[in-house]
Design a protein around this motif. Structure first.
Motif, short mmCIF file in Angstrom:
data_model
loop_
_atom_site.label_atom_id
_atom_site.label_comp_id
_atom_site.label_asym_id
_atom_site.label_seq_id
_atom_site.Cartn_x
_atom_site.Cartn_y
_atom_site.Cartn_z
N LYS A 1 -1.05 -15.57 2.72
CA LYS A 1 -0.08 -16.63 3.01
C LYS A 1 -0.20 -17.18 4.43
CE LYS A 1 1.82 -15.94 -1.04
NZ LYS A 1 1.50 -16.88 -2.14
N LEU A 2 -0.40 -16.31 5.41
CA LEU A 2 -0.44 -16.74 6.81
C LEU A 2 -1.86 -16.87 7.36
CD1 LEU A 2 2.52 -14.69 8.34
CD2 LEU A 2 2.55 -17.00 7.41
N LYS A 3 -2.85 -16.49 6.53
CA LYS A 3 -4.26 -16.59 6.93
C LYS A 3 -4.58 -15.75 8.18
CE LYS A 3 -5.24 -21.10 4.82
NZ LYS A 3 -4.30 -20.85 3.73
N ILE A 4 -3.96 -14.57 8.24
CA ILE A 4 -4.24 -13.64 9.34
C ILE A 4 -5.14 -12.53 8.79
CG2 ILE A 4 -3.23 -11.93 10.90
CD1 ILE A 4 -0.71 -13.70 11.00
N GLN A 5 -6.40 -12.55 9.19
CA GLN A 5 -7.39 -11.58 8.72
C GLN A 5 -7.48 -10.42 9.72
OE1 GLN A 5 -10.31 -14.67 8.69
NE2 GLN A 5 -10.32 -14.88 6.47
N ASP A 6 -6.59 -9.45 9.54
CA ASP A 6 -6.42 -8.33 10.47
C ASP A 6 -7.28 -7.16 10.01
OD1 ASP A 6 -5.49 -6.32 12.13
OD2 ASP A 6 -3.43 -6.36 11.39
N THR A 7 -8.51 -7.06 10.55
CA THR A 7 -9.49 -6.09 10.04
C THR A 7 -8.96 -4.66 10.04
OG1 THR A 7 -11.25 -7.48 10.96
CG2 THR A 7 -11.87 -5.28 10.25
N CYS A 8 -8.42 -4.21 11.16
CA CYS A 8 -7.98 -2.82 11.28
C CYS A 8 -6.51 -2.60 10.90
CB CYS A 8 -8.18 -2.32 12.72
SG CYS A 8 -9.89 -1.98 13.14
N GLY A 9 -5.81 -3.67 10.61
CA GLY A 9 -4.38 -3.53 10.33
C GLY A 9 -3.57 -3.17 11.56
N VAL A 10 -3.89 -3.80 12.70
CA VAL A 10 -3.19 -3.44 13.94
C VAL A 10 -1.70 -3.78 13.87
CG1 VAL A 10 -5.28 -3.66 15.35
CG2 VAL A 10 -3.75 -5.63 15.14
N HIS A 11 -1.34 -4.72 12.99
CA HIS A 11 0.09 -5.04 12.84
C HIS A 11 0.86 -3.83 12.32
CE1 HIS A 11 3.60 -7.15 10.80
NE2 HIS A 11 3.70 -7.50 12.06
N ASN A 12 0.21 -3.03 11.50
CA ASN A 12 0.89 -1.88 10.89
C ASN A 12 0.91 -0.65 11.77
OD1 ASN A 12 0.93 -3.51 8.44
ND2 ASN A 12 -1.23 -3.00 8.25
N LEU A 13 -0.13 -0.48 12.58
CA LEU A 13 -0.17 0.68 13.49
C LEU A 13 0.46 0.39 14.83
CD1 LEU A 13 -0.97 3.41 14.60
CD2 LEU A 13 -3.33 2.62 14.79
N HIS A 14 0.26 -0.80 15.39
CA HIS A 14 0.73 -1.10 16.74
C HIS A 14 1.86 -2.13 16.77
CE1 HIS A 14 -2.68 1.12 18.46
NE2 HIS A 14 -3.41 0.54 17.52
N GLY A 15 1.81 -3.13 15.90
CA GLY A 15 2.79 -4.21 15.94
C GLY A 15 4.18 -3.77 15.53
N MET A 16 4.33 -3.41 14.26
CA MET A 16 5.66 -3.02 13.76
C MET A 16 6.19 -1.74 14.41
SD MET A 16 5.73 -4.12 9.74
CE MET A 16 4.41 -3.01 9.25
N PRO A 17 5.38 -0.68 14.55
CA PRO A 17 5.89 0.51 15.26
C PRO A 17 6.22 0.21 16.72
CG PRO A 17 4.01 1.10 13.91
CD PRO A 17 4.08 -0.40 13.91
N GLY A 18 5.48 -0.72 17.35
CA GLY A 18 5.79 -1.12 18.73
C GLY A 18 7.15 -1.78 18.83
N VAL A 19 7.44 -2.66 17.87
CA VAL A 19 8.75 -3.31 17.82
C VAL A 19 9.84 -2.27 17.56
CG1 VAL A 19 10.18 -4.95 16.53
CG2 VAL A 19 7.82 -5.55 17.13
N LEU A 20 9.57 -1.34 16.63
CA LEU A 20 10.53 -0.26 16.36
C LEU A 20 10.79 0.54 17.64
CD1 LEU A 20 12.17 1.63 14.48
CD2 LEU A 20 10.04 2.88 14.04
N GLY A 21 9.73 0.87 18.38
CA GLY A 21 9.88 1.60 19.63
C GLY A 21 10.70 0.86 20.66
N ALA A 22 10.51 -0.47 20.73
CA ALA A 22 11.29 -1.29 21.66
C ALA A 22 12.76 -1.31 21.29
CB ALA A 22 10.74 -2.71 21.66
N VAL A 23 13.05 -1.39 20.01
CA VAL A 23 14.45 -1.39 19.53
C VAL A 23 15.11 -0.04 19.81
CG1 VAL A 23 15.91 -1.54 17.47
CG2 VAL A 23 14.03 -3.17 17.78
N VAL A 24 14.38 1.03 19.51
CA VAL A 24 14.91 2.38 19.79
C VAL A 24 15.17 2.54 21.28
CG1 VAL A 24 14.33 4.85 19.79
CG2 VAL A 24 13.84 3.45 17.78
N GLY A 25 14.27 2.03 22.12
CA GLY A 25 14.45 2.09 23.57
C GLY A 25 15.67 1.32 24.03
#
Length: 466
Positions: free
Chosen positions: A350-374
């Motif tokens: 849908k968004l045409k984002i070809q994320d080879t390693c899936g960095v959104h799942n390892l670094h993006g979303m958990p990073g946002v979760l970490g920021a919210v927890v902080g």
């Protein structure tokens, strides 16, 4: 696209394409790579010569100017953490990306190249903003750690564009990303007074969303022609697990490396340790649960098991408690696996984002979760809970210059600032990297080492797919 390869009879076609790449002038690095490497390194040497000098703990005259024991040097407090972080950058990140069946040389080799450049450039960029004393940048073991942190952010972005970029493109991306990273870090840590010891925001969220925007701008409509190589084989997944285990083991050092000595550093390592452990169990559970046959997916184990380290980055030095750390890690593993299973295909289609390693799942979303927890943890900070330690963790709150609730709000604002700079920066840099002069591979021959590397023995025909 991240699963094991299906058997294919396309060996002869692939072999022919490999031969074509040997003579493709657009991807020939004979002049392009030496030119950029020599120019960048000569500029770095000149700038170091003009601007950089040893700090107090590194300079022979300064350190011996006062009466103190040699073992009071910062080296003995920080170097073990630095070495752990250094291993993560060069072995952890490098081998984590070796899952691609025919891209192992490039995964480890380009990781090595851009990390070696980025840590030098980061020393200067971070020094301009944080470490200037009398017109000079003072460097020591702590600046080495911070430069590695910045480099880590660049390597996260590398994961998003893995297999689709030339080494020249990667060096140019590193040049701009390090600069923007230093700007974002200065705004958060110096201007806003944000607390982010393990870099959930400054490192992971920034690197992930910068890389995602770059890969969106570099979208390849015909990448499906290289789809047969955008996957793993048995031994490549085993190599990737080496990277995972190194990262998992050393992540407590990563998050605690530059926190205040004493209880702060001790607490950060402990919180990260339990967050990672809880995350690993939820990762295995979710991987089996989301598979129709209940089998574990190596992609999930290699990546999502690390999400607990990312999510504990901001709040790790705070009084998160072991119980709280385990909840954070548990949630991080769940959202990371769900991201790999369900969100990545949507982002690509849908968004045409070809994320080879899936960095959104390892670094993006958990990073946002970490920021919210902080942000939540910061807003609940009190003198009763922290005692004298409040001065280390939240100095502005301790001095009465800021309420804890306001500190929590500033933490949340910092996430928005980071996302804004990462997305806008990635947009601009993505368009720069689209210039044809940088020697990117065509859509039909991505994820292939032989474009840029001397590969000793190509596989026999019909066996290319493992």
């Amino acid at each position: 696209s991240l699963n094991l390869c299906e058997p294919s009879g396309a060996g002869s076609v692939v072999g022919q394409r490999q031969k074509e790449t040997m003579t493709d002038s657009s991807t020939n690095m004979r002049l392009k790579l030496p030119l950029i490497c020599f120019i960048l390194e000569i500029i770095l040497i000149i700038l170091f010569g003009v601007l950089v000098q040893y700090d107090h703990d590194t300079d022979a005259r300064d350190f011996h100017n006062k009466s103190h024991h040699d073992y009071e040097n910062d080296f003995y407090y920080r170097y073990p953490s630095f070495q752990d972080v250094h291993v993560m950058i060069f072995i952890g990140f490098g081998f984590l990306m070796t899952f691609l069946q025919r891209y192992g040389f490039s995964s480890v080799g380009f990781n090595f190249l851009i990390a070696a450049f980025a840590l030098q450039w980061a020393t200067l960029m971070q020094g301009f903003f944080h470490g200037m004393h009398g017109g000079k940048i003072h460097i020591g073991v702590e600046s080495m750690i911070n430069a590695d942190f910045c480099t880590g952010s660049v390597l996260i972005s590398f994961g998003a564009v893995l297999g689709k970029t030339s080494p020249v493109q990667l060096l140019v991306m590193a040049l701009f990303e390090v600069t923007l990273f230093a700007v974002n870090e200065f705004i958060l840590l110096s201007l806003l007074g944000t607390r982010d010891a393990g870099g959930s925001m400054t490192i992971h969220t920034f690197g992930a969303y910068f890389g995602l925007m770059v890969t969106r701008i570099l979208y390849r409509p015909n990448l499906d022609k290289s789809k047969h190589k955008n996957c793993s084989v048995y031994h490549s997944d085993l190599f990737a697990m080496i990277g995972t285990i190194y990262l998992w083991m050393f992540w407590p050092s990563f998050n605690s490396a530059v926190t205040a000595h004493g209880d702060d550093q001790h607490r950060t390592a402990l919180n990260t340790y339990y967050s990672l452990a809880a995350c690993t169990l939820s990762t295995y559970a979710m991987s089996a649960l989301t598979a129709h046959d209940g089998k574990l997916d190596m992609v999930h184990i290699q990546n999502a098991a690390l999400a607990g380290g990312v999510a504990a980055g901001t709040a790790g030095e705070m009084m998160l408690t072991p119980f709280g750390s385990m909840i954070v890690g548990f949630l991080a593993g769940i959202i990371s696996v769900l991201g790999y299973k369900y969100l990545s295909p949507v982002l690509e289609d849908k968004l045409k984002i070809q994320d080879t390693c899936g960095v959104h799942n390892l670094h993006g979303m958990p990073g946002v979760l970490g920021a919210v927890v902080g942000a939540v943890t910061a807003s609940l900070a009190t003198r009763e809970v922290y005692g004298g330690g409040l001065d280390d963790v939240f100095p502005l709150v301790a001095e009465g210059k800021r309420e804890a609730s306001l500190q929590g709000g500033i933490q949340a604002l910092s996430l928005a600032v980071t996302l804004g700079i990462a997305l806008l920066g990635g947009l601009i840099v993505g368009f720069i990297l689209k210039l044809p002069v940088f020697g990117a591979p065509p859509d039909t021959i991505c994820f292939e080492d032989s474009i840029y590397w001397e590969v000793s023995s190509p596989p026999p025909r019909g066996e290319d797919m493992g």
